[in-house]
Structure formats: C-alpha cells, structure tokens
Design an enzyme around this catalytic site. Structure first.
Site, PDB file in Angstrom:
ATOM      1  N   ARG A  46       0.834  -1.187   0.000  1.00 30.08           N
ATOM      2  CA  ARG A  46       0.000   0.000   0.000  1.00 30.08           C
ATOM      3  C   ARG A  46       0.874   1.244   0.000  1.00 30.08           C
ATOM      4  O   ARG A  46       2.074   1.180   0.237  1.00 30.08           O
ATOM      5  CB  ARG A  46      -0.947   0.015   1.207  1.00 30.08           C
ATOM      6  CG  ARG A  46      -0.233   0.051   2.555  1.00 30.08           C
ATOM      7  CD  ARG A  46      -1.203  -0.117   3.715  1.00 30.08           C
ATOM      8  NE  ARG A  46      -2.212   0.920   3.721  1.00 30.08           N
ATOM      9  CZ  ARG A  46      -2.053   2.121   4.264  1.00 30.08           C
ATOM     10  NH1 ARG A  46      -0.901   2.437   4.826  1.00 30.08           N
ATOM     11  NH2 ARG A  46      -3.019   2.997   4.250  1.00 30.08           N
ATOM     12  N   LEU A  47       0.234   2.370  -0.267  1.00 29.76           N
ATOM     13  CA  LEU A  47       0.881   3.675  -0.206  1.00 29.76           C
ATOM     14  C   LEU A  47      -0.150   4.634   0.362  1.00 29.76           C
ATOM     15  O   LEU A  47      -1.300   4.671  -0.104  1.00 29.76           O
ATOM     16  CB  LEU A  47       1.328   4.103  -1.613  1.00 29.76           C
ATOM     17  CG  LEU A  47       2.198   5.364  -1.734  1.00 29.76           C
ATOM     18  CD1 LEU A  47       3.492   5.199  -0.950  1.00 29.76           C
ATOM     19  CD2 LEU A  47       2.510   5.648  -3.198  1.00 29.76           C
ATOM     20  N   ASP A  48       0.247   5.416   1.362  1.00 30.09           N
ATOM     21  CA  ASP A  48      -0.715   6.263   2.065  1.00 30.09           C
ATOM     22  C   ASP A  48      -1.432   7.236   1.138  1.00 30.09           C
ATOM     23  O   ASP A  48      -0.900   7.650   0.109  1.00 30.09           O
ATOM     24  CB  ASP A  48      -0.008   7.055   3.170  1.00 30.09           C
ATOM     25  CG  ASP A  48       0.441   6.170   4.321  1.00 30.09           C
ATOM     26  OD1 ASP A  48      -0.178   5.126   4.544  1.00 30.09           O
ATOM     27  OD2 ASP A  48       1.432   6.531   4.988  1.00 30.09           O
ATOM     28  N   TYR A  49      -2.619   7.623   1.549  1.00 26.40           N
ATOM     29  CA  TYR A  49      -3.479   8.547   0.794  1.00 26.40           C
ATOM     30  C   TYR A  49      -2.752   9.837   0.450  1.00 26.40           C
ATOM     31  O   TYR A  49      -2.876  10.366  -0.663  1.00 26.40           O
ATOM     32  CB  TYR A  49      -4.715   8.833   1.653  1.00 26.40           C
ATOM     33  CG  TYR A  49      -5.726   9.797   1.081  1.00 26.40           C
ATOM     34  CD1 TYR A  49      -6.485   9.469  -0.042  1.00 26.40           C
ATOM     35  CD2 TYR A  49      -5.950  11.035   1.696  1.00 26.40           C
ATOM     36  CE1 TYR A  49      -7.425  10.347  -0.553  1.00 26.40           C
ATOM     37  CE2 TYR A  49      -6.895  11.913   1.196  1.00 26.40           C
ATOM     38  CZ  TYR A  49      -7.634  11.567   0.076  1.00 26.40           C
ATOM     39  OH  TYR A  49      -8.574  12.447  -0.425  1.00 26.40           O
TER      40      TYR A  49
END
Length: 210
Positions: A46-49
């Site tokens: 994942r990659l933060d918003y």
C-alpha cells in the site's frame, strides 16, 4: 511469468479500488478505479493517501506475496521533501535507526539529494519564505505505519512531500503522475520438497534378500 502493473499514484488517491470509508453526505475520495481499468489486479502493498509514487499491482498471488511480505525485506526508496535544512547528524540518525513508539527502525540508507525533476503536486506543498526545505533519498526494508514521516519528524525535520521512487528493481522512471505501464516478470521456481527421512534422520534401509 506474471503481469505486473507499475502505477504512479497521485497525491490524495486511495491505494484501493473503492472508498470503504465514505459515508452519507461525504464526497467519495479518489481511488485506483479512477485511473486503472485492468480487471483482476490488486495492490502488492500500500501507499498512504497523502503520499505519491510507485504502487505495484498484480493478479498473481505469489508475486504479490514476494513484493508485500515484510519477511522478505524488499527495499523501498523514497524521495522526501522535509521542512528545514537537514543536517548530517539527522541523516546519520535516519541511517542507523530511529526509535519510534513501535520500536527501533532497521538500518537504512539516507542521503541528501538535489530537488528532483518531478511533476507539480496538486494542491502544492505549503511554502514559507522564512523556512527552507531539503530533499533526501531514504531507502528502508520494512513497512511500519507511516514510517518515513515518523522517522523524519523524530529527527526534527517533518515531511512535506513523500514520493516512493523504487520498490525492489522497479522504479517510476518514465511514468507521469496518474500513469501506468504493464510489464511481464519471471516468477521464482517453487522450492522442491525435501525427501522424507526416517524418524532418526537417516535414509530408510532397503530389505536385503535372504
């Protein structure tokens, strides 16, 4: 062989295909579905918003595990714009390990770099005339929650902009914000199961003819 999608995730886009947090009256946030129309793929990690940069997606479970598993320690490189003129002491601290609430970070690679030639962020990073900013390149091999932001804050240089440039051997090279490309990668051969041995660890003896 498996297909791997390299996607340059823009700022304020969720690393998923639906906004599970949207509720009545709130506008849904942008998701991967606004950029990708490839059926059956899902993010490997994942990659933060509020972070930008490289996100890998695949439909192959073993490849997803190879990329996302914390136990495999695949290195990830970030370009980080921080508030302030970062010092050699802070870079050394980032490299040797930073004590966070959930433990000491592993040794990393940290270096100051010139401002990279990247796309403008929308909205732009806040700018204050009296406060300089610096860019660093930080490579880590773990994935604590919001780790890079917490590491730079812990050494006195809060993160203003965070771009993931590399995961393992794959980079953002040639990808504009919101763009993607698909490549084919070789999967490692499955490990062979060891032959069974007797309880004592020796090979079972063959019966001799009388």
């Amino acid at each position: 062989m498996a297909e791997l999608v390299l996607f340059n995730k823009p700022f304020q886009v969720l690393s998923q295909f639906t906004d599970d947090g949207a509720s009545g009256g709130e506008l849904p946030r942008a998701t991967l579905a606004d950029y990708l129309r490839i059926p059956g793929i899902y993010p490997a990690g994942r990659l933060d918003y509020d972070s930008e940069g490289l996100l890998l997606l695949t439909s192959e479970g073993s490849l997803q595990h190879r990329i996302a598993s914390p136990s495999l320690k695949m290195p990830k490189t970030y370009w980080v714009q921080v508030e302030g003129d970062i010092t050699k002491e802070a870079l050394k601290h980032l490299a040797t390990g930073v004590q966070l609430k959930d433990g000491l970070t592993r040794p990393a690679k940290a270096a100051r770099i010139p401002a990279p030639a990247v796309w403008p962020r929308v909205p732009p990073v806040r700018h204050r005339e009296t406060v300089p900013t610096s860019w660093i390149e930080l490579t880590i091999t773990e994935g604590k929650n919001r780790q890079v932001r917490r590491m730079t804050a812990a050494v006195g240089f809060p993160t203003l902009r965070l771009i993931r440039y590399r995961i393992g051997d794959w980079t953002l090279e040639g990808l504009d914000s919101g763009a993607h490309r698909t490549i084919t990668v070789n999967l490692p051969a499955p490990a062979k199961s060891p032959r069974r041995r007797s309880a004592a660890g020796a090979r079972p003896r063959r019966n001799r003819k009388s």
